[in-house]
Design an enzyme around this catalytic site. Sequence first.
Site, mmCIF file in Angstrom:
data_model
loop_
_atom_site.group_PDB
_atom_site.id
_atom_site.type_symbol
_atom_site.label_atom_id
_atom_site.label_comp_id
_atom_site.label_asym_id
_atom_site.label_seq_id
_atom_site.Cartn_x
_atom_site.Cartn_y
_atom_site.Cartn_z
ATOM 1 N N TYR A 117 -53.732 95.456 -66.649
ATOM 2 C CA TYR A 117 -53.695 96.094 -65.329
ATOM 3 C C TYR A 117 -55.080 96.522 -64.857
ATOM 4 O O TYR A 117 -55.217 97.191 -63.844
ATOM 5 C CB TYR A 117 -52.776 97.330 -65.355
ATOM 6 N N LYS A 162 -47.891 93.770 -79.857
ATOM 7 C CA LYS A 162 -47.509 92.410 -80.237
ATOM 8 C C LYS A 162 -48.661 91.905 -81.101
ATOM 9 O O LYS A 162 -49.366 90.951 -80.766
ATOM 10 C CB LYS A 162 -47.320 91.578 -78.952
ATOM 11 N N ASP A 195 -41.208 92.575 -78.528
ATOM 12 C CA ASP A 195 -39.938 91.850 -78.352
ATOM 13 C C ASP A 195 -38.833 92.482 -79.204
ATOM 14 O O ASP A 195 -37.694 92.672 -78.747
ATOM 15 C CB ASP A 195 -40.102 90.353 -78.655
ATOM 16 N N ASP A 219 -44.742 99.372 -69.042
ATOM 17 C CA ASP A 219 -44.127 99.137 -67.735
ATOM 18 C C ASP A 219 -42.782 98.424 -67.921
ATOM 19 O O ASP A 219 -41.754 98.819 -67.356
ATOM 20 C CB ASP A 219 -45.090 98.278 -66.894
ATOM 21 N N ASP A 223 -38.636 100.162 -67.954
ATOM 22 C CA ASP A 223 -37.575 99.732 -67.030
ATOM 23 C C ASP A 223 -36.311 99.356 -67.805
ATOM 24 O O ASP A 223 -35.188 99.618 -67.356
ATOM 25 C CB ASP A 223 -38.026 98.528 -66.187
HETATM 26 N N1 GGG Z 1 -42.842 104.514 -57.698
HETATM 27 C C1 GGG Z 1 -43.386 103.496 -58.442
HETATM 28 C C2 GGG Z 1 -43.798 102.277 -57.674
HETATM 29 O O1 GGG Z 1 -43.923 102.270 -56.471
HETATM 30 N N2 GGG Z 1 -44.014 101.221 -58.442
HETATM 31 C C3 GGG Z 1 -44.505 99.988 -57.926
HETATM 32 C C4 GGG Z 1 -45.230 99.232 -59.003
HETATM 33 O O2 GGG Z 1 -45.355 98.031 -58.897
HETATM 34 N N3 GGG Z 1 -45.725 99.913 -60.022
HETATM 35 C C5 GGG Z 1 -46.451 99.327 -61.079
HETATM 36 C C6 GGG Z 1 -46.739 100.353 -62.144
HETATM 37 O O3 GGG Z 1 -46.096 101.396 -62.219
HETATM 38 O O4 GGG Z 1 -47.651 100.100 -62.932
#
Ligand code: GGG
Length: 299
Positions: A117, A162, A195, A219, A223
């Site tokens: 990132y 990993k 994984d 990230d 989720d």
């Molecule tokens: N509220 C979180 C949001 O808007 N996320 C959009 C996104 O793509 N976030 C990438 C991240 O959290 O690194």
Amino acid sequence: MDITTRRISVLPGDGIGPEVINVALDELPDHFEIEALDVGAERYLSTGKLLEDEDLDTIRGSDAVLFGAIGDPRVPDGVLERGVLLRLRKELDLYVNLRPFPELGVTFVRENTEGPYSGVGTREPDAATETSVNTRTAIERCARYAFELAARGGSHLTWVHKTNVLVHAGSLWSEVVREVSQDFPEVSLSYQHADAAAYLLVMEPERFDVVLTDNLFGDLLSDLAAGLSGGLGSAASANLHPELATRPSRCVGLFEPVHGSAPDIAGMGRADPTAAVRAAQMMIAALDKEPVTISREGR
Ligand code: GGG
């Protein structure tokens, strides 16, 4: 307790961001003053502006940021996400992304400034690179936060990477986590490949308490954890620079729902505001632990 005004920058952002943040604002006690900043797709499309110096000055001078969501199908991928959210994490050096999932009994500590990132890479017509940046300093400070969290809660710490494939970043992470662990003999530590961690989070979530991992794995896996614990509508996160001594601004952190802007349901009254409400509650709790006046020069 001494109640003194807290200044909060509120960035509702795009899609469902404004509607969920409107509900979250009802959570704030009377001594919270709000400065709303128009940052996101609408302003970008009409003026070309993303995050201006004045926006950053306001944010740096506030106690915390309450953030909605970013992303809009009318804007190319990455422009808003990188230009607003990732930039804020970098500018404020918010190196911990804390994502608690109380229903699952798992808390993620995601390194928040590096990995793939960091924006380093190349794009040619038929080839592209996305460089994962990993530094000892960034890994160590994030790992230390995760160990301290686990030590305070008497929790087990699982670190996730990993290392069997990503050998360069993996060996540095491995070395640094091992070094930091020496200072926390009371914390039991284990390792999972990313994984396997995804599989085990679904099959045996009770194995996990605190999970330390890098930006990308954090990230994705958080989720997954949200999906296992009531959905993205209830998952909140805190982007933090925990130590006052090294914090580059007054701002303790940026608090946001884990979910994105969900443009397909924006404005339909279908967005679940729980995550935004929880983000506001995390912000209030973080500020309750902060000194009211911060004396370091420049703040
Ligand atoms: N509220 C979180 C949001 O808007 N996320 C959009 C996104 O793509 N976030 C990438 C991240 O959290 O690194």
